[in-house]
Design an enzyme around this catalytic site. Structure first.
Site, mmCIF file in Angstrom:
data_model
loop_
_atom_site.group_PDB
_atom_site.id
_atom_site.type_symbol
_atom_site.label_atom_id
_atom_site.label_comp_id
_atom_site.label_asym_id
_atom_site.label_seq_id
_atom_site.Cartn_x
_atom_site.Cartn_y
_atom_site.Cartn_z
ATOM 1 N N PRO A 199 0.905 -1.108 0.013
ATOM 2 C CA PRO A 199 0.074 0.051 0.023
ATOM 3 C C PRO A 199 0.859 1.228 -0.033
ATOM 4 O O PRO A 199 0.298 2.457 -0.115
ATOM 5 C CB PRO A 199 -0.803 -0.224 1.436
ATOM 6 N N ASP A 219 -9.836 1.229 -24.507
ATOM 7 C CA ASP A 219 -10.255 0.977 -23.168
ATOM 8 C C ASP A 219 -10.617 2.153 -22.250
ATOM 9 O O ASP A 219 -9.746 3.329 -22.583
ATOM 10 C CB ASP A 219 -9.141 0.282 -22.372
#
Ligand code: ADE
Length: 244
Positions: free
Chosen positions: A87, A167
Site C-alpha cells: 500500500p 479501453d
C-alpha cells in the site's frame, strides 16, 4: 513476457492464471508465468519466514534474509524490475501498466503480515506498486490485479484488433456505453446512430459519450486528457446545459 511471483500462498494464483485471457496468453506463448514459494528459502526446519518487529508493536515482519534469498534465487544479473506489492507503492494506473507491459521480465514480491524488513526493500526491491488507497491482507490479490492489467496490454493478448486502445483510461477518458442485440429490451432501445452504418457518425457519438461519462463521473481526468477543439466545445456545451 516472463512474470515470476514470490509468495507465501502459491495456490492463490492457480485458478486466476488458468482461466480466460491469462490462460490464453500462456497458451499462445505470450506469457511465461511462474510462482515461487518464499517459504522454500526459510533456511530452517520450521520453514519460519517472519519474526516480531524490533521496538515492539503488533504484527509480524517478513525477514530480510529469507526474502532477499528468495529474490536472488530468481533474479538474473540484469535490470529486471523487482516489484513489491504494497500500500506504500506508487498507485497503479493505465500509464504505469503500459510502462511495465514493455518489460521482458518482471519479478513480483507479495508482502504479508505487517510488512517486510526494510533492508530487503533496500537491497532487493527496485519498485513498489499499490493497487489503491486501501489495505489488503497481503500482496497476492494486488499482484493478480497488476498481472491482469499488464498482460492484457501485451501485443497479441487481446487478439489482432487490439481493443485495449479503446479501453477506459487508455486515452485518459472513460469509455462510453456499449450495446448488443436485441435492439430493444424492456422498452429501452439502442441509439439509432449505432445502427445507421455511418462510421464517422458512430465515432463522433462514441467520442462524445466518452467525454460526457468522464465529465459526469471523473472530471479530474479531463484536466490531463488530450482534448481537441471539438472536444472542448462539446464539454462547454455540457457545462452550459447543466447550468440551464
Ligand atoms: N498489500 C496490501 N495492500 C495493498 C495495496 N493496496 N496494494 C498493493 N499491495 C497491497
Amino acid at each position: 513476457m516472463k512474470i515470476e511471483v514470490l509468495t507465501l500462498f502459491p495456490a492463490m494464483f492457480s485458478a486466476v492464471m488458468s482461466e480466460s485471457m491469462m490462460w490464453k496468453a500462456r497458451e499462445h506463448g505470450l506469457l511465461d508465468f511462474h510462482v515461487h514459494d518464499i517459504r522454500d528459502h526459510a533456511g530452517n526446519k520450521q520453514r519460519k519466514v517472519d519474526d516480531s518487529p524490533y521496538g515492539g508493536g503488533g504484527g509480524m515482519i517478513l525477514k530480510a534474509d529469507v526474502l532477499t534469498r528468495a529474490i536472488e534465487a530468481v533474479k538474473p544479473a540484469d535490470q529486471t524490475p523487482v516489484i513489491l506489492l504494497s500500500p506504500q507503492g506508487r498507485v497503479l494506473t493505465h500509464q504505469v501498466a503500459a510502462e511495465l507491459s514493455r518489460q521482458p521480465h518482471l519479478i513480483l514480491v507479495c508482502g504479508h503480515y505487517e510488512g517486510v524488513d526494510e533492508r530487503a526493500r533496500e537491497l532487493a526491491i527496485s519498485d513498489e506498486i499499490s493497487i489503491g488507497d486501501y489495505v489488503l491482507t497481503g500482496g497476492e490479490l494486488a499482484a493478480l490485479v497488476f498481472i491482469d492489467a499488464v498482460v492484457r496490454l501485451i501485443p497479441g493478448v487481446l487478439g489482432a484488433e487490439g481493443a485495449q486502445h479503446r479501453d477506459s483510461h487508455a486515452n485518459s477518458l472513460l469509455e462510453g456505453p456499449h450495446y448488443t442485440r436485441p435492439s430493444a429490451f424492456r422498452g429501452l432501445s439502442v441509439p439509432d446512430v449505432l445502427t445507421s452504418g455511418h462510421h464517422a457518425e458512430v465515432d463522433r457519438w462514441r467520442r462524445r459519450q466518452a467525454l460526457k461519462r468522464t465529465w459526469e463521473r471523473r472530471p479530474d481526468l479531463l484536466e490531463t486528457a488530450p482534448l481537441s477543439e471539438q472536444d472542448r466545445a462539446y464539454l462547454a456545451q455540457l457545462q452550459a446545459e447543466a447550468q440551464d
